[in-house]
Structure formats: structure tokens, C-alpha cells
Design a protein around this motif. Sequence first.
Motif, short mmCIF file in Angstrom:
data_model
loop_
_atom_site.label_atom_id
_atom_site.label_comp_id
_atom_site.label_asym_id
_atom_site.label_seq_id
_atom_site.Cartn_x
_atom_site.Cartn_y
_atom_site.Cartn_z
N MET A 1 40.24 -43.00 50.96
CA MET A 1 39.84 -42.12 49.89
C MET A 1 38.40 -42.44 49.51
O MET A 1 38.02 -43.60 49.42
CB MET A 1 40.77 -42.33 48.69
CG MET A 1 40.31 -41.60 47.46
SD MET A 1 41.41 -41.76 46.06
CE MET A 1 42.69 -40.66 46.57
N THR A 2 37.62 -41.40 49.33
CA THR A 2 36.24 -41.59 48.94
C THR A 2 36.13 -41.64 47.42
O THR A 2 37.05 -41.29 46.69
CB THR A 2 35.36 -40.42 49.44
OG1 THR A 2 35.77 -39.23 48.77
CG2 THR A 2 35.47 -40.26 50.95
N CYS A 3 34.98 -42.06 46.96
CA CYS A 3 34.71 -42.09 45.52
C CYS A 3 34.80 -40.67 44.96
O CYS A 3 35.36 -40.47 43.88
CB CYS A 3 33.35 -42.70 45.25
SG CYS A 3 32.99 -42.92 43.51
N LYS A 4 34.29 -39.71 45.70
CA LYS A 4 34.34 -38.33 45.24
C LYS A 4 35.78 -37.85 45.08
O LYS A 4 36.12 -37.20 44.09
CB LYS A 4 33.59 -37.41 46.21
CG LYS A 4 33.53 -35.98 45.76
CD LYS A 4 32.70 -35.13 46.70
CE LYS A 4 32.63 -33.71 46.20
NZ LYS A 4 31.79 -32.89 47.04
N ASP A 5 36.63 -38.18 46.04
CA ASP A 5 38.05 -37.82 45.94
C ASP A 5 38.68 -38.43 44.69
O ASP A 5 39.40 -37.76 43.96
CB ASP A 5 38.83 -38.31 47.16
CG ASP A 5 38.47 -37.59 48.44
OD1 ASP A 5 37.96 -36.46 48.36
OD2 ASP A 5 38.68 -38.18 49.51
N LEU A 6 38.40 -39.70 44.47
CA LEU A 6 38.99 -40.40 43.33
C LEU A 6 38.50 -39.81 42.01
O LEU A 6 39.30 -39.52 41.12
CB LEU A 6 38.65 -41.89 43.40
CG LEU A 6 39.35 -42.81 42.42
CD1 LEU A 6 40.87 -42.73 42.59
CD2 LEU A 6 38.88 -44.23 42.60
N VAL A 7 37.21 -39.59 41.89
CA VAL A 7 36.65 -39.03 40.66
C VAL A 7 37.17 -37.62 40.41
O VAL A 7 37.57 -37.27 39.29
CB VAL A 7 35.10 -39.04 40.72
CG1 VAL A 7 34.48 -38.20 39.62
CG2 VAL A 7 34.59 -40.48 40.64
N THR A 8 37.23 -36.81 41.46
CA THR A 8 37.70 -35.43 41.33
C THR A 8 39.19 -35.37 41.02
O THR A 8 39.60 -34.69 40.08
CB THR A 8 37.41 -34.64 42.62
OG1 THR A 8 36.00 -34.70 42.89
CG2 THR A 8 37.83 -33.20 42.50
N ASN A 9 39.99 -36.08 41.78
CA ASN A 9 41.45 -36.02 41.61
C ASN A 9 41.92 -36.62 40.30
O ASN A 9 42.96 -36.23 39.79
CB ASN A 9 42.15 -36.71 42.77
CG ASN A 9 42.02 -35.93 44.05
OD1 ASN A 9 41.97 -34.72 44.06
ND2 ASN A 9 41.96 -36.65 45.15
N CYS A 10 41.17 -37.56 39.76
CA CYS A 10 41.58 -38.24 38.53
C CYS A 10 40.85 -37.75 37.29
O CYS A 10 41.04 -38.30 36.21
CB CYS A 10 41.36 -39.74 38.68
SG CYS A 10 42.32 -40.45 40.01
N ASN A 11 40.01 -36.74 37.46
CA ASN A 11 39.25 -36.19 36.33
C ASN A 11 38.45 -37.28 35.61
O ASN A 11 38.44 -37.35 34.39
CB ASN A 11 40.18 -35.48 35.35
CG ASN A 11 40.94 -34.36 35.98
OD1 ASN A 11 40.40 -33.62 36.78
ND2 ASN A 11 42.20 -34.23 35.64
N ILE A 12 37.81 -38.13 36.37
CA ILE A 12 37.04 -39.22 35.78
C ILE A 12 35.66 -38.72 35.37
O ILE A 12 34.96 -38.07 36.14
CB ILE A 12 36.91 -40.38 36.78
CG1 ILE A 12 38.29 -40.98 37.07
CG2 ILE A 12 35.96 -41.45 36.26
CD1 ILE A 12 38.29 -42.03 38.15
N ASP A 13 35.28 -39.03 34.14
CA ASP A 13 33.96 -38.69 33.63
C ASP A 13 32.97 -39.71 34.19
O ASP A 13 33.08 -40.90 33.94
CB ASP A 13 33.99 -38.75 32.10
CG ASP A 13 32.64 -38.46 31.47
OD1 ASP A 13 31.67 -38.17 32.18
OD2 ASP A 13 32.57 -38.54 30.22
N THR A 14 32.01 -39.22 34.97
CA THR A 14 31.08 -40.14 35.64
C THR A 14 30.20 -40.90 34.64
O THR A 14 29.85 -42.05 34.88
CB THR A 14 30.20 -39.40 36.66
OG1 THR A 14 29.55 -38.31 36.03
CG2 THR A 14 31.03 -38.90 37.83
N LYS A 15 29.87 -40.29 33.52
CA LYS A 15 29.07 -41.00 32.51
C LYS A 15 29.88 -42.14 31.90
O LYS A 15 29.35 -43.22 31.67
CB LYS A 15 28.59 -40.04 31.44
CG LYS A 15 27.51 -39.10 31.92
CD LYS A 15 27.02 -38.21 30.82
CE LYS A 15 25.98 -37.25 31.38
NZ LYS A 15 25.47 -36.34 30.36
#
Length: 72
Positions: A1-15
Amino acid sequence: MTCKDLVTNCNIDTKALSAKYNIPMRTIYRWLDGSRRPPEYVLLLIYDNYLLEGLTHGITSEKREELAGRME
């Protein structure tokens, strides 16, 4: 799993991710665009904190199990 997948799938706020781990936003952007890859332990830290501690919203238990399978 890429960072993008994880951030997108988990609705993680990058800030929030940047602030929580003191990771420069530029670094996170590079991880997301695929020009760089974070160390595996960083992905595991993000996964542990955002999925296992329930810090994301809108993630069903089925989705958590699916993501957990990808992390193995």
C-alpha cells in the motif's frame, strides 16, 4: 500500500498528519505524488495511529479489515 492509498482510503488530513509527526508538507506531497516513498515504519505508524486508534471518520470495520490485509 502506498502513502497515497492510505491517506485516501482513511480520509487522513495531510495537514494534521504533518503537524502530528512533524513531517514537512513538501515531503508528504512527494510521497503522495509518488516521486518519493516513505520508509515502511512511517506507513505503519500512520496506519496504527489513524486506523487502530479510530482517529479517522467514516471507516467501516470491513474497510479496516481490507486495509489491514493490504498492510501485511
